[in-house]
Every structure is written in structure tokens, then in C-alpha cells.
Motif scaffolding. Structure first.
Motif, PDB file in Angstrom:
ATOM      1  N   ARG A 165      -8.518  -1.719   0.161  1.00  0.00           N
ATOM      2  CA  ARG A 165      -8.186  -2.401  -1.090  1.00  0.00           C
ATOM      3  C   ARG A 165      -6.755  -2.078  -1.480  1.00  0.00           C
ATOM      4  NH1 ARG A 165     -12.674  -4.388  -3.850  1.00  0.00           N
ATOM      5  NH2 ARG A 165     -14.652  -3.735  -2.914  1.00  0.00           N
ATOM      6  N   HIS A 166      -6.187  -2.910  -2.367  1.00  0.00           N
ATOM      7  CA  HIS A 166      -4.810  -2.696  -2.806  1.00  0.00           C
ATOM      8  C   HIS A 166      -4.772  -1.910  -4.099  1.00  0.00           C
ATOM      9  CE1 HIS A 166      -2.464  -5.054   0.028  1.00  0.00           C
ATOM     10  NE2 HIS A 166      -3.446  -5.944   0.020  1.00  0.00           N
ATOM     11  N   LEU A 167      -3.750  -1.047  -4.219  1.00  0.00           N
ATOM     12  CA  LEU A 167      -3.457  -0.426  -5.511  1.00  0.00           C
ATOM     13  C   LEU A 167      -2.749  -1.451  -6.386  1.00  0.00           C
ATOM     14  CD1 LEU A 167      -2.026   2.995  -4.350  1.00  0.00           C
ATOM     15  CD2 LEU A 167      -3.990   2.740  -5.845  1.00  0.00           C
ATOM     16  N   SER A 168      -2.780  -1.247  -7.682  1.00  0.00           N
ATOM     17  CA  SER A 168      -2.038  -2.133  -8.575  1.00  0.00           C
ATOM     18  C   SER A 168      -0.547  -1.818  -8.455  1.00  0.00           C
ATOM     19  CB  SER A 168      -2.501  -1.929 -10.011  1.00  0.00           C
ATOM     20  OG  SER A 168      -1.475  -2.313 -10.886  1.00  0.00           O
ATOM     21  N   GLU A 169       0.244  -2.843  -8.121  1.00  0.00           N
ATOM     22  CA  GLU A 169       1.693  -2.655  -8.016  1.00  0.00           C
ATOM     23  C   GLU A 169       2.290  -2.288  -9.366  1.00  0.00           C
ATOM     24  OE1 GLU A 169       4.559  -3.143  -5.683  1.00  0.00           O
ATOM     25  OE2 GLU A 169       2.924  -2.333  -4.486  1.00  0.00           O
ATOM     26  N   PHE A 170       1.840  -2.997 -10.421  1.00  0.00           N
ATOM     27  CA  PHE A 170       2.435  -2.767 -11.745  1.00  0.00           C
ATOM     28  C   PHE A 170       2.223  -1.318 -12.186  1.00  0.00           C
ATOM     29  CE2 PHE A 170       1.879  -2.454 -16.347  1.00  0.00           C
ATOM     30  CZ  PHE A 170       3.150  -2.841 -16.761  1.00  0.00           C
ATOM     31  N   TRP A 171       0.956  -0.864 -12.156  1.00  0.00           N
ATOM     32  CA  TRP A 171       0.698   0.500 -12.605  1.00  0.00           C
ATOM     33  C   TRP A 171       1.291   1.515 -11.638  1.00  0.00           C
ATOM     34  CZ3 TRP A 171      -0.054   1.090 -17.386  1.00  0.00           C
ATOM     35  CH2 TRP A 171      -0.700   0.086 -18.136  1.00  0.00           C
ATOM     36  N   GLY A 172       1.433   1.131 -10.371  1.00  0.00           N
ATOM     37  CA  GLY A 172       2.122   1.992  -9.425  1.00  0.00           C
ATOM     38  C   GLY A 172       3.563   2.220  -9.839  1.00  0.00           C
ATOM     39  N   LYS A 173       4.216   1.149 -10.303  1.00  0.00           N
ATOM     40  CA  LYS A 173       5.625   1.290 -10.705  1.00  0.00           C
ATOM     41  C   LYS A 173       5.745   2.059 -12.014  1.00  0.00           C
ATOM     42  CE  LYS A 173       7.391  -2.403  -7.961  1.00  0.00           C
ATOM     43  NZ  LYS A 173       7.544  -3.831  -7.795  1.00  0.00           N
ATOM     44  N   VAL A 174       4.799   1.830 -12.915  1.00  0.00           N
ATOM     45  CA  VAL A 174       4.807   2.607 -14.163  1.00  0.00           C
ATOM     46  C   VAL A 174       4.702   4.097 -13.825  1.00  0.00           C
ATOM     47  CG1 VAL A 174       3.460   3.154 -16.225  1.00  0.00           C
ATOM     48  CG2 VAL A 174       3.848   0.766 -15.584  1.00  0.00           C
ATOM     49  N   HIS A 175       3.772   4.421 -12.936  1.00  0.00           N
ATOM     50  CA  HIS A 175       3.583   5.813 -12.533  1.00  0.00           C
ATOM     51  C   HIS A 175       4.839   6.348 -11.873  1.00  0.00           C
ATOM     52  CE1 HIS A 175       2.074   8.630  -9.214  1.00  0.00           C
ATOM     53  NE2 HIS A 175       2.052   9.327 -10.325  1.00  0.00           N
ATOM     54  N   ALA A 218      -7.939  -5.850   0.832  1.00  0.00           N
ATOM     55  CA  ALA A 218      -6.758  -5.889   1.688  1.00  0.00           C
ATOM     56  C   ALA A 218      -7.120  -6.496   3.032  1.00  0.00           C
ATOM     57  CB  ALA A 218      -6.220  -4.482   1.885  1.00  0.00           C
ATOM     58  N   GLU A 219      -6.206  -7.315   3.577  1.00  0.00           N
ATOM     59  CA  GLU A 219      -6.420  -7.840   4.918  1.00  0.00           C
ATOM     60  C   GLU A 219      -5.936  -6.803   5.927  1.00  0.00           C
ATOM     61  OE1 GLU A 219      -2.801  -9.955   3.151  1.00  0.00           O
ATOM     62  OE2 GLU A 219      -4.522  -8.754   2.556  1.00  0.00           O
ATOM     63  N   LYS A 220      -5.993  -7.168   7.232  1.00  0.00           N
ATOM     64  CA  LYS A 220      -5.633  -6.219   8.283  1.00  0.00           C
ATOM     65  C   LYS A 220      -4.211  -5.685   8.123  1.00  0.00           C
ATOM     66  CE  LYS A 220      -8.230  -6.886  12.526  1.00  0.00           C
ATOM     67  NZ  LYS A 220      -8.217  -7.447  13.867  1.00  0.00           N
ATOM     68  N   ASN A 221      -3.270  -6.600   7.918  1.00  0.00           N
ATOM     69  CA  ASN A 221      -1.861  -6.218   7.999  1.00  0.00           C
ATOM     70  C   ASN A 221      -1.098  -6.773   6.800  1.00  0.00           C
ATOM     71  OD1 ASN A 221       0.656  -5.445   8.768  1.00  0.00           O
ATOM     72  ND2 ASN A 221       0.654  -6.508  10.744  1.00  0.00           N
ATOM     73  N   PRO A 222      -1.279  -6.192   5.629  1.00  0.00           N
ATOM     74  CA  PRO A 222      -0.708  -6.796   4.412  1.00  0.00           C
ATOM     75  C   PRO A 222       0.815  -6.769   4.386  1.00  0.00           C
ATOM     76  CG  PRO A 222      -1.702  -4.680   3.922  1.00  0.00           C
ATOM     77  CD  PRO A 222      -2.068  -4.998   5.320  1.00  0.00           C
ATOM     78  N   TYR A 223       1.445  -5.822   5.092  1.00  0.00           N
ATOM     79  CA  TYR A 223       2.910  -5.716   5.001  1.00  0.00           C
ATOM     80  C   TYR A 223       3.606  -6.362   6.192  1.00  0.00           C
ATOM     81  CZ  TYR A 223       1.368  -1.791   2.069  1.00  0.00           C
ATOM     82  OH  TYR A 223       0.756  -0.989   1.155  1.00  0.00           O
ATOM     83  N   GLU A 280      -1.820   0.961  13.591  1.00  0.00           N
ATOM     84  CA  GLU A 280      -2.912   1.091  12.630  1.00  0.00           C
ATOM     85  C   GLU A 280      -3.157  -0.216  11.897  1.00  0.00           C
ATOM     86  OE1 GLU A 280       0.093   2.121  12.028  1.00  0.00           O
ATOM     87  OE2 GLU A 280       0.529   2.523   9.920  1.00  0.00           O
ATOM     88  N   TRP A 281      -2.139  -1.084  11.831  1.00  0.00           N
ATOM     89  CA  TRP A 281      -2.295  -2.335  11.097  1.00  0.00           C
ATOM     90  C   TRP A 281      -2.999  -3.409  11.929  1.00  0.00           C
ATOM     91  CZ3 TRP A 281      -1.743  -1.366   6.253  1.00  0.00           C
ATOM     92  CH2 TRP A 281      -0.866  -0.368   5.849  1.00  0.00           C
ATOM     93  N   THR A 282      -3.312  -3.095  13.194  1.00  0.00           N
ATOM     94  CA  THR A 282      -4.092  -4.047  13.979  1.00  0.00           C
ATOM     95  C   THR A 282      -5.578  -3.745  13.894  1.00  0.00           C
ATOM     96  OG1 THR A 282      -3.979  -2.724  15.987  1.00  0.00           O
ATOM     97  CG2 THR A 282      -2.197  -4.283  15.618  1.00  0.00           C
ATOM     98  N   ALA A 283      -5.948  -2.624  13.273  1.00  0.00           N
ATOM     99  CA  ALA A 283      -7.362  -2.308  13.073  1.00  0.00           C
ATOM    100  C   ALA A 283      -7.798  -2.904  11.742  1.00  0.00           C
ATOM    101  CB  ALA A 283      -7.575  -0.799  13.067  1.00  0.00           C
ATOM    102  N   ALA A 284      -9.115  -3.016  11.565  1.00  0.00           N
ATOM    103  CA  ALA A 284      -9.621  -3.538  10.296  1.00  0.00           C
ATOM    104  C   ALA A 284      -9.250  -2.585   9.169  1.00  0.00           C
ATOM    105  CB  ALA A 284     -11.134  -3.694  10.375  1.00  0.00           C
TER     106      ALA A 284
END
Lengths: 566, 189, 109
Positions: free
Chosen positions: A428-438, A514-519, A525-529
Motif C-alpha cells: 500500500r502507499h503512504l500518504s504523500e501529503f502527510w509524509g511531506k508534513v512529517h 500499490a502496484e508492482k512497480n509504482p516508481y 524487487e520491483w518485479t515481484a508482487a
């Protein structure tokens, strides 16, 4: 492995249900063990952070009861600063950076299904957990926790009549020794796994930088910790059997402990620095869509740094009565070691140059790592020069200096890694907004804590003092104001960690899938589930190229995964 | 089912042997740190020669003989294991274990005698090092004997024969440490 | 390592025992230099024989030898860095007390 008997390691369709205990507690899966290390490290970080809160409150408002703790006695204070240092280095930086990321990433990034010794891996975590429990127990025994500073110099650490913690100092020593055993077992596993179990086609120079750095760090740890293990045995004997290895009255020598300790202690800085540098390298290439500048040069620099790190240890002992001629030698080697580290920072900046930089949360942490670590590195130059160190030694200048190195390593580097690999770890993805606040809350507050401490150190404020009111020169209102600023900033920084924890646990269960390779990253490691199943891949990958082929001119896409034939 | 990771060998050295070499590398620095400390103290305290004169060279020499001989049986066990003869390998490992146990028993009598003569671990710096270094070594001997028992158990059934070589390498290392402890603690007087 | 021919292990063992006897006999000449050589020189030779033939470092990959040697070199480095302080009995502002009193207290038999 007995508990996974009947489960094919390569065909992972035949998953059978495992109980909670065998899946999360007694698992031999490298990913679970990595998580165990990481969560234990995070729990210990909360304890270490709480300790910092208590003693900073005592320094800013001496004598007043600290909310959540009560009055701080001098013995409490000593125990708090000692265990804060010990915990943050041995039970936070090491387990999270090396064991946590190492366990999770090594098999995934070199394309195999587990560590080569899964059971030893599990044993390593269990010993580590035991060591953490022993340390925590030591706070509550009679006499309280050990208060002789994390360096444990004798005679304070060796004699109960000086330390007043007969049980606490022994338990502290046992905990540290157990922790070393855990990391020796883990380190041997990391090194052999990387040497032997790489995916077919993955040559030495195709290994991602973060894996190289974790491996080199493990080797440095193995090569440097031996004398300290011997020293710990000797100190244990001094404490409990009545020997005098470190007692001049019995023909021993307290300086010997300092040598044994720092022969390990200085390489240890690089043991934790290198994995953080590796994490930063991987993040920077992904978020600037560029090849890592001078991969091989970085690698050789790492080897050089590793070897040099064994030659600098006595710069911690310039005022301990060491031979002045030796001080000259150690000054030169210390100044020399800043060269490869500076070079690595320049190489990272060169990697960014001309890239299409995307300021995501992990990238912000990576950039902050470089900026803050540079301040730590530059202030180290003053301390490495024996002349200047005579003044600065044991002041808050030293303290601020090493917090400017360890904070980027153990906090910024770790947050960079966690925010970057979170989708892979938990799907799963972390929240970008709260990540930046932190991010901003932590970084700004961090500088507001330690810049005042640099100023206090330059003004001559010594470390490890319980109450500065007893020192007329240091009890001035100007200096006290700086102490209050630092403590207030610490409160702000700790409060912002709540943002992270809420973001972390909320996203763990409710975050965007999150999908396999979000970035669009290249490494394996990004080719694994996301998250990878037990065994990682249905069919283990093959490797065709290096890890950093971003924005290749012949390609339509701006990335080129390591496992794609062409 | 073993993970596939355990079956690969990209470096060309089998994983088990590679790991044993890393174990030995980390052991070298443990004993190295202790012995370096001892040598520094010994060289700067001429009076320690007098303390050392109370150690019994003959017992030390006998134990050296025992360890050297057990190393021989360990390497012969490896040879037998390589030839696929698990039974013979196990038998030779039992001989090696007997050597290790003999070593420990002799050590026990020796220490008992020395302690009864008043040379205890807290007598002075030399005796502190004497008991600490030999004690740390003895722990390695005992650990080696225990592990060897487990290895012999599987080797007897012709299983996991490569382990015979691994425990052998470790055993030779324990022997090597003693080769240096013997002159340091017994001969130099 | 099944390819290599096994050396005669009994012969090496016999050599080790000969060396052991020399190192025990060395001090009987009561010449300090000879004792040093028979004690430590021979220890190194014995260690070499064991490492080379019993641990099979002669047929092992070269990097293993380098690895183990590096560890030994680090220990020499440690000794070189620490000995100037630890072996120093007296500084400008300090000295290590002699512990002869205790030596006298050590029982003789």
C-alpha cells in the motif's frame, strides 16, 4: 525448512495456511524477519526518544518534575543519557538500517527466494530480541540502569562502588554482547547470501548500491567488533570476578578499554553510514531518472573508506593521555577519511545534475540526508584535528556534531528507506501529503535542536552534566535560553513523529493499493508482487544489466528493468 | 523444501564453507584483540615472567599434543566423508571428540591444581589473562565437541557429508588458537 | 575439493609433533633468544602447516586467504595503534603504579 515442508519453493501456488505464530513470530522468511527487526527498532526508537525528552526537559527546566516521568535524580539522568545513546546506536540504527533493510532487500534485490541460512537468520533475530529485553530489564533492577555513558569507560563501568549500578552495568554489558552476537550471525548471512545466491547473470557490478553498502557494512562490523567482544569479556570479569584488566592498581590499564572500544566504535560509524548512503543512492537515481554517476568509483570509494576507517579510532582519545606522536598520525588519517566521504557526496550531486527531479517524500528525505550529513561531516574536521579537539572535546560541540551525522543516518536515512519501500513491504502507499508534513516538521525542528547545541558547545558547555546551575560560568540566562530553545524544538520534533506513526499505521491497513512497480524503478524487487509472497517470485528472475539504466537514449520508456532481456 | 538461495554458488565456494570462513575471520579478531592486549601488558610488565613460571609446561604440551592429534583425526574424517564413507567419517569424528573431551578434562585438573596453589583469576594480571584466554578457548573446544556430535550423528547415515569438512575447518582453527596460546601462556617465562 | 590429491596427513602430523618437542625443549637451553625463536617462530610454522594442509587453504580460493590475512593485519594495526599508550608506564601528568606489593603477596610453592 521444517515448517514449510510440502511447500514448493519455486511453484508458489500451493500455499497452505500457516498459523499466526509460524507466519509472523517464528518465521524463517527473510521479509518477516526484516519486519521484526524494523518494528523492534521502531519500538526501541520510541523508548530512546522518550529518554531524550526526559533529560532535555531536565536541562531546560532543571529540578522541575518532567510530565510523564516525574523528578529526575542525578542517577536517573546518567542512566537516561547512557541508555539513550546505547539504544539509538545499537537498538535503532543497527537493527533498522542493516538488519531490517538488509533482510528485506538483499534476497529481493539480488533475485533469490530467501537468505542462505534462514534458520540462523531467525536465531539472529531471537538473540537480538533477547538483548533488547535484557537492556530494558536493566533499567528496573536494584540501583537502576547503567549510567557510565554509552562508551562505558572504566573505572566507572568496572567498579560498582563508582557506578553505583552493580546489576545495571553488568546487564547493560550482557545486552550489548548479545546484540553483537545477533549481528555477527546476521552479517555472515548477508555476506554469504550476496556472494553466493545472486540471480543468474548478476555480476559484481550489477548489484544495487544499497546491497553493496549493507554487505560492506556487515564486513566492517565483523572485522572491527572482535576486539570489543574480547574487551567486553574482560570488562565483565572486572565487574564480577575481581580481575584488574582495566585497573592500574592491579597492573591493568583503563586506556586499553578505550582502544578496544574505539577500534570498534569508529568503524561502527561507517557500519551505519554506508547502508544509509546506499538507500540514498538508490532513491536518488529513481527520482532523478538518471544513471548513478560513477558507479564503480562509488564502490571503490566505499572499499577505501572501509579500510581507512580502521586507522582513525584514537581521535576519540586525544585528551585521554595518549602519546602526542600518535595523535599526529591519527589527525592525518582522520582528515584523510573525509576525502572519500566528501567525494561520495559530490558523486551523488553529480547524479542529480540534469536529471528530471521529482520531489516525492523519499526524495526529500534523500536530499535532506546529503545536506544535513554535510554539516555533520564538516564539523568533524574540527574535532579530528587534535589541536582544536583539546578545546572541543567532551563539549556539546561534539554532541551536536555526531547528532548531525547519526540523525541523518539513523532517522533521515531510515525514513527515506521506509517511505520508498513501503509500497513493496506492505502493498500500500503512504500518504504523500502527510509524509511531506512529517518531513518538514522533522527537518526544521531537528536543526533548531542542534544548532543551539553547537553554540553551547562553542561556549564551553560540557557534556554529561546534570544541572548547569552548579556551574556559574554556564548558568547564564543567555546559555539557558539556548537550552530552552533546543528542548522546545525537540518537543516539536517528537510531536511530528505522531504524524508519521498515524500515517504509517493508517496506510498499513487503509492506504491506496500499490502496484508492482509504482516508481518505474529498475531493480529486481520491483518485479515481484507488492507485497512479495513467500518465495518472492513464481519464477526467479534473470539479470541482464546494471541497476541504474534510467533514461537510456535507445529506449522509449525512461527505465530499463534489470530482468528484461532487451 | 530448502529455498533455492541455499543451492546457488555464484562465488564458486560452497555456501557452508564460505560461511565458516567468515566465522573464522570474525573469530580471528576476537582472539586477536585479547591476545594483542595480553602481549602489550606482558611486554610492559617484566614481573609477569615470574608469575608465568608457575604454569606447567608439560601439561600444556600434553594438551597441544592432544589437539594436534584430534586435528589429524578431523582431517581424516573429512577425507573419509569425501570418499563417501559416512560411517568411517563418523567414527573419526568420535575420536576427535574424544580428543576435545580429553583436552577439557586435563584443563579442568590443571586449573584445579593451580587454584588450590592459590593462583586464581584475580591473583594478578597474568593469571587473569591466563584463565580468560584459555577459558574462552575452552568454550570453543566444548562448542566444537557438541557440534561435532551432531554432525557425526547425520554423517553416520551418510547424510549431509559436507558438514564433516565444515566442522573440521572450525576444529583446526581452535587448534590454531591453542598453537599460539601454548607459547604465550606456558613457554615464555 | 574432491579433485585435489590428499597430502599424507600422518606425515604432517608427525612434523607437528617434532616441532612441538622442539618448542618444549627450547627453553631448556636457557638462552632467551633461542626460547623466543623456538616458542613463537615454531608456533608460526605449526600454524602454517595446519592452515595449509588441514584447513586446505592451499587449494582454497585465493580471496579466502586474503580475507583471513586482512583480519590478522587489522590486529597488527590495532597493536601498533594501542601499544604506544598501553605500554607507556609514565606520562607528563600520570604514572601507572607498580604492583610489586601484589607480586610479593603471590604465594610460592
Amino acid at each position: 525448512m521444517a515448517e514449510h515442508a510440502g511447500e514448493a519453493a519455486h511453484g508458489h501456488d500451493g500455499h497452505h495456511e500457516m498459523s499466526f505464530w509460524s507466519k509472523y513470530v517464528f518465521s524463517t522468511d527473510h521479509k518477516i524477519i526484516g519486519m521484526q527487526y524494523m518494528f523492534t527498532g521502531m519500538a526501541m526508537a520510541l523508548i530512546g526518544g522518550f529518554m531524550a525528552y526526559v533529560f532535555r526537559m531536565q536541562l531546560a527546566f532543571p529540578g522541575e518534575a518532567v510530565p510523564g516521568f516525574g523528578g529526575v535524580s542525578p542517577a536517573d539522568y546518567n542512566s537516561l543519557i547512557t541508555n539513550h545513546g546505547t539504544i539509538m546506536i545499537f537498538w535503532v540504527a543497527m537493527p533498522v538500517l542493516i538488519a531490517g533493510f538488509g533482510n528485506f532487500l538483499i534476497p529481493l534485490m539480488i533475485g533469490c527466494d530467501d537468505m542462505v541460512f534462514p534458520k540462523i537468520n531467525r536465531l539472529s533475530y531471537q538473540i537480538f530480541l533477547l538483548s533488547a529485553i535484557v537492556l530494558i530489564v536493566s533499567f528496573f533492577v536494584q540501583g537502576g540502569g547503567f549510567g557510565g555513558a554509552w562508551t562505558a569507560y572504566p573505572p566507572l563501568s568496572a567498579k560498582a562502588e563508582y557506578s553505583l549500578t552493580p546489576l545495571g552495568s553488568t546487564l547493560w554489558l550482557v545486552a550489548v554482547a548479545l546484540e553483537f552476537v545477533a549481528f555477527l550471525l546476521g552479517g555472515i548471512n548477508f555476506v554469504t547470501t550476496t556472494m553466493n545466491s545472486r540471480a543468474p547473470g548478476m555480476k559484481m557490478y550489477d548489484i544495487p548500491m544499497v546491497i553493496w553498502m549493507i554487505v560492506v557494512a556487515s564486513i566492517l562490523f565483523m572485522a572491527s567488533v572482535g576486539p570489543l567482544i574480547a574487551g567486553a569479556v574482560m570488562l565483565f570479569m572486572d565487574q564480577n570476578v575481581g580481575t584488574g584488566f582495566f585497573d592500574p592498581g592491579k597492573g591493568g590499564d583503563p586506556i586499553l578499554w578505550q582502544h578496544l572500544f574505539w577500534f570498534f566504535g569508529h568503524p561502527e560509524v561507517y557500519v551505519v553510514l554506508l547502508p544509509a548512503m546506499g538507500i540514498v543512492a538508490d532513491i536518488m537515481t529513481v527520482f532523478s531518472r538518471k544513471k548513478l554517476f560513477a558507479y564503480r568509483t562509488v564502490l571503490y570509494t566505499v572499499f577505501g573508506t572501509g579500510v581507512l576507517s580502521f586507522t582513525v579510532w584514537a581521535h576519540h582519545q586525544f585528551i585521554a593521555g595518549v602519546d602526542p606522536r600518535m595523535a599526529h598520525i591519527f589527525t592525518i588519517t582522520t582528515l584523510l577519511i573525509s576525502v572519500p566521504i566528501a567525494e561520495m557526496c559530490f558523486v551523488y550531486i553529480a547524479t542529480l545534475y540534469g536529471g528530471s527531479i521529482q520531489l516525492s517524500t523519499p526524495m526529500l528525505w534523500a536530499l535532506a540526508f546529503l545536506a544535513e550529513f554535510l554539516i555533520g561531516g564538516v564539523t568533524g574536521i574540527f574535532l579530528g584535528a587534535s589541536g582544536a579537539d583539546v578545546y572541543f572535546h567532551d563539549t556539546y560541540f561534539v554532541l551536536a556534531h555526531f547528532h548531525y551525522t547519526f540523525f541523518p543516518i539513523a532517522i533521515i536515512g531510515v525514513f527515506a528507506g521506509i517511505t520508498y519501500w513501503f509500497p513493496k513491504m506492505f502493498g500500500r502507499h503512504l500518504s504523500e501529503f502527510w509524509g511531506k508534513v512529517h518531513f518538514w516538521g522533522t527537518i526544521v525542528a531537528f536543526n533548531c535542536i542542534f544548532i543551539p547545541l553547537f553554540m553551547l558547545g562553542a561556549a564551553g558547555q560540557h557534556r554529561r552534566i546534570y544541572n548547569y546551575n552548579h556551574f556559574p560560568d554556564l548558568a547564564t540566562p543567555e546559555l539557558q535560553r539556548l537550552r530552552v530553545i533546543a528542548t522546545s524544538a525537540l518537543l516539536v520534533m517528537l510531536a511530528f513523529q505522531a504524524v508519521f506513526l498515524i500515517n504509517f499505521f493508517y496506510s498499513l491497513f487503509k492506504g491506496k493499493k500499490a502496484e508492482k512497480n509504482p516508481y518505474n524503478a529498475n531493480t529486481l524487487e520491483w518485479t515481484a508482487a507488492s507485497p512479495p509472497p513467500h518465495g518472492n517470485w513464481a519464477e526467479l528472475p534473470r539479470v541482464y544489466r546494471g541497476p541504474y539504466e534510467y533514461s537510456h537514449p535507445d529506449r522509449d520508456t525512461d527505465y530499463w528493468p534489470q530482468n528484461e532481456p532487451n | 523444501m530448502r529455498p533455492i538461495a541455499t543451492t546457488r554458488s555464484a562465488s564458486g565456494t560452497p555456501t557452508g564453507r564460505l560461511a565458516v570462513w567468515w566465522v573464522i575471520a570474525s573469530e580471528i579478531v576476537i582472539f586477536g584483540g585479547l591476545l594483542a592486549s595480553y602481549i602489550m601488558f606482558r611486554l610492559s610488565h617484566p614481573e609477569w615472567a615470574e608469575y608465568a613460571s608457575h604454569t606447567n609446561t608439560w601439561i600444556g604440551a600434553f594438551n597441544t599434543f592432544v589437539l594436534l592429534t584430534s586435528s589429524l583425526s578431523a582431517v581424516l574424517a573429512h577425507q573419509a566423508a569425501e570418499a563417501g564413507n559416512g560411517k568411517k567419517a563418523a567414527k573419526l569424528l568420535y575420536w576427535t571428540m574424544l580428543g576435545g573431551i580429553t583436552f577439557a578434562v586435563v584443563k579442568g585438573f590443571e586449573w584445579n591444581m593451580e587454584i588450590s596453589h592459590g593462583f586464581t583469576i584475580s591473583s594478578n594480571g597474568f593469571w587473569s589473562f591466563y584463565y580468560t584466554a584459555a577459558g574462552l578457548h575452552a568454550l570453543h573446544v566444548i562448542a566444537g565437541v557438541v557440534i561435532m556430535g551432531i554432525v557425526a550423528q547425520t554423517a553416520k547415515q551418510n547424510l549431509e557429508l559436507h558438514r564433516v569438512e565444515l566442522i573440521g575447518i572450525y576444529w583446526h582453527f581452535v587448534d590454531l588458537v591453542w598453537i599460539f596460546l601454548f607459547p604465550l601462556l606456558y613457554i615464555a617465562k | 575439493m574432491s579433485e585435489h590429491a590428499h597430502p599424507n596427513y600422518f606425515k604432517i602430523w608427525a612434523w607437528l609433533l617434532v616441532l612441538l618437542s622442539i618448542s618444549v625443549a627450547g627453553p631448556m637451553l636457557e638462552i632467551p633468544v633461542v626460547t623466543l625463536i623456538t616458542a613463537f617462530g615454531i608456533a608460526i610454522v605449526k600454524a602454517y602447516l595446519v592452515a595449509r594442509n588441514f584447513m586446505h587453504l592451499n587449494v582454497e580460493k585465493k580471496y579466502v586467504v586474503y580475507l583471513l590475512t586482512t583480519m590478522v593485519v587489522f590486529m597488527l594495526l590495532f597493536f601498533a595503534g594501542a601499544a604506544p599508550d598501553v605500554m607507556n608506564q609514565e606520562g607528563d601528568q600520570w604514572y601507572k603504579p607498580k604492583v610489586e606489593a601484589e607480586a610479593a603477596a603471590t604465594p610460592h610453592h
